[in-house]
Design an enzyme around this catalytic site. Structure first.
Site, PDB file in Angstrom:
ATOM      1  N   ASP A  36       0.819  -1.207   0.000  1.00  0.00           N
ATOM      2  CA  ASP A  36       0.000   0.000   0.000  1.00  0.00           C
ATOM      3  C   ASP A  36       0.850   1.252   0.000  1.00  0.00           C
ATOM      4  OD1 ASP A  36      -2.446  -1.151  -0.082  1.00  0.00           O
ATOM      5  OD2 ASP A  36      -2.887  -0.987   2.046  1.00  0.00           O
ATOM      6  N   LYS A  58      -3.616   3.292  -2.634  1.00  0.00           N
ATOM      7  CA  LYS A  58      -4.819   4.048  -2.942  1.00  0.00           C
ATOM      8  C   LYS A  58      -4.643   5.487  -2.498  1.00  0.00           C
ATOM      9  CE  LYS A  58      -7.527  -0.083  -2.010  1.00  0.00           C
ATOM     10  NZ  LYS A  58      -8.521  -0.705  -1.121  1.00  0.00           N
ATOM     11  N   MET A 173      -7.381   9.880   8.676  1.00  0.00           N
ATOM     12  CA  MET A 173      -7.487  10.437   7.317  1.00  0.00           C
ATOM     13  C   MET A 173      -8.692  11.357   7.170  1.00  0.00           C
ATOM     14  SD  MET A 173      -4.820   9.000   5.915  1.00  0.00           S
ATOM     15  CE  MET A 173      -4.993   8.974   4.136  1.00  0.00           C
TER      16      MET A 173
END
Length: 489
Positions: A36, A58, A173
């Site tokens: 990731d 992502k 986030m």
């Protein structure tokens, strides 16, 4: 060919040292790693040379691999009989969608293990000097995703329970939704003066923090252009930061260093710079290809007055060749020298007292032991034993690009004269205009020979430490930045 196995591994929050022992062992045996964005790419350097690296990262505005594609890749690679590592930032079970991946593997009867990791919601606050619980300030702690599948990406939460029932809340986030978060917490009973701290790139050397309250943190974040990846920590425990902040007090915190690599092994210099708080990107990454033994030189090894080793690997390869051919090392009567401190240390480990190349006098029959002729062009009368060839591992170019995109490099360090030309060549091959790139950073060389190589290429150097040691380099980097000169020697 049988079915392979998948390890779903938590990479930790960023600091390479925070991965678990079990997680690191899995990386070292990997045939495939699907990683990731938030898994520190430096962990990939522990993978075997022939390991296939696949980016599944992502970003908020785009996906490189969607979750269903990631599941398919894990299944397909395991069915090829490979050991597959799914490397996920933080802990795979905390907003890591590990359940979906494990289900896909179970549906295909593929064996797997889940390796927990340290989650950023606890690690980032600790690196900012804030424990998420404290007997006097916080007896409860919760983690919350600050974006989900709801309309407009605004989290649908039990705001009343969060506001009244939780002492410390870590939102993951959520910078884009920060005004929405603050408004809802206050509207449901959280006092507007409740402390809030934003922690960006937690546990990295580039970690940044921004403090405020529920009443003003959103405006501060907008003014500072604060962005993800970040943890939003809400609670009175944040007030402890003033007393126990520790990570940002490290001498090299904020230094983002690009270190020129000359070997494929672990760099003690890089590890020391990271211990002192710096982010370190090592470039380029090398592959080593063994060369045939030079039988003629081996037969006359006792005739040399000086032997110069160009790398730590050349030391290992040289003495392994002597051992395999039954040559007594007591036949070596030459003075030994190394191109770098790392090479010197490799010789010391074998019981020798070597000198740096700067200390080598002229004259005498000389042998250069190394992995390429570029280092010995100035020694026309020397014999040369090529123990191996090195090749830049271009698989890491895409990884290097992502590291550079996320970083803001302010320092370049050349550990030896042999590191300068290959580094510049690799940068140019990568597509970076060297002169303009180095113009805006501090360029440091470990010794006069190294700074001479920098000057010879027409580049501006910033200076060098008093000694070519990692301790002297740390001391030098904590001082003021000098003006650049063509040679600066």
């Amino acid at each position: 060919m049988g079915t392979g196995k998948v390890f779903l591994v938590g990479a930790g929050p960023g600091d390479v040292g925070l991965i678990t022992v079990k997680g690191l062992e899995a990386i070292k045996q990997a045939g495939v790693i699907l990683y990731d964005r938030l898994a520190n790419p430096k962990l990939l350097e522990f993978a075997p040379d022939n390991c296939e690296l696949i980016y599944g990262g992502k970003l908020p505005d785009r996906h490189f691999l969607r979750q269903e594609n990631i599941n398919d890749v894990l299944v397909a690679k395991a069915l090829e009989g490979k050991t597959v590592i799914r490397l996920k930032g933080g802990d795979p079970g905390v907003f890591g969608r590990v359940g979906e991946e494990a289900e896909a593997l179970a549906n295909h009867q593929i064996p797997f293990e889940i390796v927990p990791g340290i989650t950023s919601g606890m690690a980032a606050p600790l690196y900012a000097g804030i424990p998420v619980t404290h007997r006097e300030h916080a007896e409860s702690f919760t983690v919350v995703t600050a974006h989900d599948k709801s309309q407009e990406g605004k989290p649908l939460l039990d705001w009343a329970s969060l506001a009244r029932g939780m002492d410390t809340i870590a939102f993951y986030m959520g910078v884009r939704n920060l005004p929405y978060i603050c408004e809802n917490l206050v509207a449901h009973g959280k006092p507007a003066e409740t402390p809030v701290i934003l922690i960006q790139w937690g546990t990295f050397g580039r970690q940044k923090t921004l403090q405020g309250t529920l009443a003003d943190i959103a405006a501060k974040a907008e003014k500072a252009k604060f962005s993800n990846p970040a943890i939003i920590l809400v609670g009175y425990v944040a007030s402890l930061r003033e007393k126990i902040s520790w990570f940002e007090k490290k001498p090299l915190h904020g230094r983002q260093i690009l270190l020129a690599r000359t070997s494929e092994g672990e760099s003690e210099l890089a590890k020391e710079l990271m211990r002192q708080g710096a982010d370190v990107i090592e470039f380029p990454r090398w592959k080593r290809i063994a060369a045939p033994v030079n039988e003629e030189i081996m037969g006359t090894i006792s005739s040399y007055q000086k032997i110069l080793f160009t790398s730590p690997e050349s030391v290992e390869e040289f003495f392994t060749a002597l051992k395999n051919h039954g040559v007594d090392i007591r036949k070596i009567t030459a003075d030994l020298f190394g191109f770098s401190i790392k090479t010197i240390n490799a010789l010391k480990e074998r019981g020798f007292i070597p000198g740096l190349i700067d200390e080598m006098s002229d004259g005498g029959k000389m042998l250069v032991v190394g992995d390429g002729r570029a280092q010995v062009q100035k020694y026309e009368n020397a014999d040369f034993w090529k123990t191996s060839d090195k090749k830049v591992d271009e698989q890491f170019f895409s990884i290097f690009k992502r590291m550079m995109d996320d970083a803001d490099v302010n320092t370049v360090v050349f550990p030896s004269s042999a590191s300068v030309e290959p580094f510049i060549t690799a940068l140019q091959k990568f597509g970076i205009e060297t002169e303009s790139f180095l113009k805006n950073v501090q360029v440091v060389g470990m010794g006069k020979q190294t700074m001479g190589e920098v000057a010879k290429l027409g580049l501006l150097g910033s200076g060098m430490p008093k000694k070519a040691t990692k301790e002297a380099l740390v001391e030098y980097l904590t001082g003021p930045w000098p003006e650049k000169t063509p040679a600066n020697r």
